[in-house]
Design an enzyme around this catalytic site. Sequence first.
Site, PDB file in Angstrom:
ATOM      1  N   GLU A  90       0.865  -1.186   0.000  1.00  0.00           N
ATOM      2  CA  GLU A  90       0.000   0.000   0.000  1.00  0.00           C
ATOM      3  C   GLU A  90       0.898   1.231   0.000  1.00  0.00           C
ATOM      4  O   GLU A  90       1.914   1.244   0.690  1.00  0.00           O
ATOM      5  CB  GLU A  90      -0.923   0.000   1.222  1.00  0.00           C
ATOM      6  CG  GLU A  90      -1.821   1.219   1.366  1.00  0.00           C
ATOM      7  CD  GLU A  90      -2.701   1.490   0.145  1.00  0.00           C
ATOM      8  OE1 GLU A  90      -3.481   0.623  -0.245  1.00  0.00           O
ATOM      9  OE2 GLU A  90      -2.579   2.580  -0.422  1.00  0.00           O
ATOM     10  N   ASP A 146      -7.695   1.280  -7.987  1.00  0.00           N
ATOM     11  CA  ASP A 146      -8.055   2.616  -8.486  1.00  0.00           C
ATOM     12  C   ASP A 146      -8.473   2.467  -9.945  1.00  0.00           C
ATOM     13  O   ASP A 146      -7.721   1.926 -10.756  1.00  0.00           O
ATOM     14  CB  ASP A 146      -6.853   3.566  -8.378  1.00  0.00           C
ATOM     15  CG  ASP A 146      -6.469   3.838  -6.924  1.00  0.00           C
ATOM     16  OD1 ASP A 146      -7.365   3.853  -6.073  1.00  0.00           O
ATOM     17  OD2 ASP A 146      -5.267   4.017  -6.659  1.00  0.00           O
ATOM     18  N   ARG A 217     -13.379  -2.586   2.476  1.00  0.00           N
ATOM     19  CA  ARG A 217     -14.095  -1.315   2.638  1.00  0.00           C
ATOM     20  C   ARG A 217     -14.694  -0.839   1.329  1.00  0.00           C
ATOM     21  O   ARG A 217     -15.786  -0.287   1.297  1.00  0.00           O
ATOM     22  CB  ARG A 217     -13.111  -0.229   3.081  1.00  0.00           C
ATOM     23  CG  ARG A 217     -12.869  -0.251   4.532  1.00  0.00           C
ATOM     24  CD  ARG A 217     -12.026   0.936   4.904  1.00  0.00           C
ATOM     25  NE  ARG A 217     -11.367   0.594   6.147  1.00  0.00           N
ATOM     26  CZ  ARG A 217     -10.760   1.443   6.917  1.00  0.00           C
ATOM     27  NH1 ARG A 217     -10.699   2.718   6.591  1.00  0.00           N
ATOM     28  NH2 ARG A 217     -10.200   1.058   8.033  1.00  0.00           N
ATOM     29  N   GLU A 219     -15.637  -2.608  -1.182  1.00  0.00           N
ATOM     30  CA  GLU A 219     -16.816  -3.407  -1.537  1.00  0.00           C
ATOM     31  C   GLU A 219     -18.054  -2.818  -0.849  1.00  0.00           C
ATOM     32  O   GLU A 219     -19.097  -2.600  -1.484  1.00  0.00           O
ATOM     33  CB  GLU A 219     -16.619  -4.863  -1.098  1.00  0.00           C
ATOM     34  CG  GLU A 219     -17.855  -5.713  -1.335  1.00  0.00           C
ATOM     35  CD  GLU A 219     -17.841  -7.014  -0.548  1.00  0.00           C
ATOM     36  OE1 GLU A 219     -16.780  -7.652  -0.446  1.00  0.00           O
ATOM     37  OE2 GLU A 219     -18.903  -7.402  -0.017  1.00  0.00           O
TER      38      GLU A 219
HETATM   39  C1  SAM Z   1      -9.643   2.019  -4.374  1.00  0.00           C
HETATM   40  S1  SAM Z   1      -8.542   1.617  -3.084  1.00  0.00           S
HETATM   41  C2  SAM Z   1      -9.050  -0.013  -2.589  1.00  0.00           C
HETATM   42  C3  SAM Z   1      -8.504  -0.412  -1.235  1.00  0.00           C
HETATM   43  C4  SAM Z   1      -8.845  -1.842  -0.761  1.00  0.00           C
HETATM   44  N1  SAM Z   1      -8.265  -2.834  -1.648  1.00  0.00           N
HETATM   45  C5  SAM Z   1     -10.322  -2.061  -0.634  1.00  0.00           C
HETATM   46  O1  SAM Z   1     -10.886  -2.818  -1.439  1.00  0.00           O
HETATM   47  O2  SAM Z   1     -10.927  -1.505   0.304  1.00  0.00           O
HETATM   48  C6  SAM Z   1      -7.050   1.259  -4.000  1.00  0.00           C
HETATM   49  C7  SAM Z   1      -5.798   1.311  -3.132  1.00  0.00           C
HETATM   50  O3  SAM Z   1      -4.679   0.864  -3.903  1.00  0.00           O
HETATM   51  C8  SAM Z   1      -3.548   1.645  -3.547  1.00  0.00           C
HETATM   52  N2  SAM Z   1      -2.626   1.566  -4.711  1.00  0.00           N
HETATM   53  C9  SAM Z   1      -2.865   2.053  -5.953  1.00  0.00           C
HETATM   54  N3  SAM Z   1      -1.853   1.757  -6.769  1.00  0.00           N
HETATM   55  C10 SAM Z   1      -0.943   1.060  -6.044  1.00  0.00           C
HETATM   56  C11 SAM Z   1       0.311   0.482  -6.349  1.00  0.00           C
HETATM   57  N4  SAM Z   1       0.814   0.561  -7.577  1.00  0.00           N
HETATM   58  N5  SAM Z   1       0.981  -0.157  -5.365  1.00  0.00           N
HETATM   59  C12 SAM Z   1       0.453  -0.239  -4.106  1.00  0.00           C
HETATM   60  N6  SAM Z   1      -0.739   0.291  -3.764  1.00  0.00           N
HETATM   61  C13 SAM Z   1      -1.432   0.928  -4.719  1.00  0.00           C
HETATM   62  C14 SAM Z   1      -4.109   3.022  -3.298  1.00  0.00           C
HETATM   63  O4  SAM Z   1      -3.283   3.807  -2.459  1.00  0.00           O
HETATM   64  C15 SAM Z   1      -5.455   2.699  -2.623  1.00  0.00           C
HETATM   65  O5  SAM Z   1      -5.354   2.652  -1.229  1.00  0.00           O
END
Ligand code: SAM
Length: 237
Positions: A90, A146, A217, A219
Amino acid sequence: MSEGPARPQIAEGIPNRLYGRRRSHPLRVRQAKLLDETLPRLDLGAGAANPAAAFDAPVDEVWLEVGFGGGEHSEGLLERNPGIGLIASEVFENGLCSLLSRLVPEGQEATAPLPGRLRLWPRDARHLLDQLPEGSLARLYLMFPDPWPKARHEKRRFVNPAIMPLVARVLRPGGEWRVATDDPTYQEWVRQCFGESPLFEQAAFDDTRPADWPATRYEAKAYREGRQPMWWVFRKR
Ligand SMILES: C[S@@+](CC[C@H](N)C(=O)[O-])C[C@H]1O[C@@H](n2cnc3c(N)ncnc32)[C@H](O)[C@@H]1O
């Protein structure tokens, strides 16, 4: 969003910018202690070169979760799967602090025992793919990535024709890449990218969360806001 120092290009067609740690507001004292004192104790760091040996005791399999958000899914995986070692990645400091704050009591950031089967990669997970040995992972989880919904940002999506060979390299034969997303553009993108890839075959698809997948979260947020999540298992050929 801050981006880390320039590094060598990670894949053809992917910008050579990798995300460094991201912060949305100044850190509170407790958060600063978690990042300064607890995080280094769990950081996989150079252990990426031999991840199976990076845990406190031998593990049957190494799994990776990319973008763990608040970390509930990572904790769920560890609880339900006692033989695995998990690398959880993360870049967002609030997410890192959220997970770390549940692992250590206040005041014991430097000393409290930590989960022996968890290691963190607090950097861009795409860079970790370069450092892991071939066939070193049994599973990769990408939960609610994302979405980068604009077509001009396609290359920023983690599911990506240029990234797929890198994931295939680090998965063992038969290893699984599990993906969930509620974003309609990303859902179509997943179908397209994996449909065209000779490296993976679809092993499962669901529009209700399979029982062995912990909730996340995002979801919950998707259902609150009326979006339909989808869950896939792709197997490395
Ligand atoms: C939309 S959130 C989803 C978080 C979690 N997986 C959930 O379902 O609740 C996407 C997360 O991926 C992290 N993220 C995006 N690109 C990343 C990367 N290349 N390496 C590590 N984390 C990343 C972002 O900081 C963000 O917290």
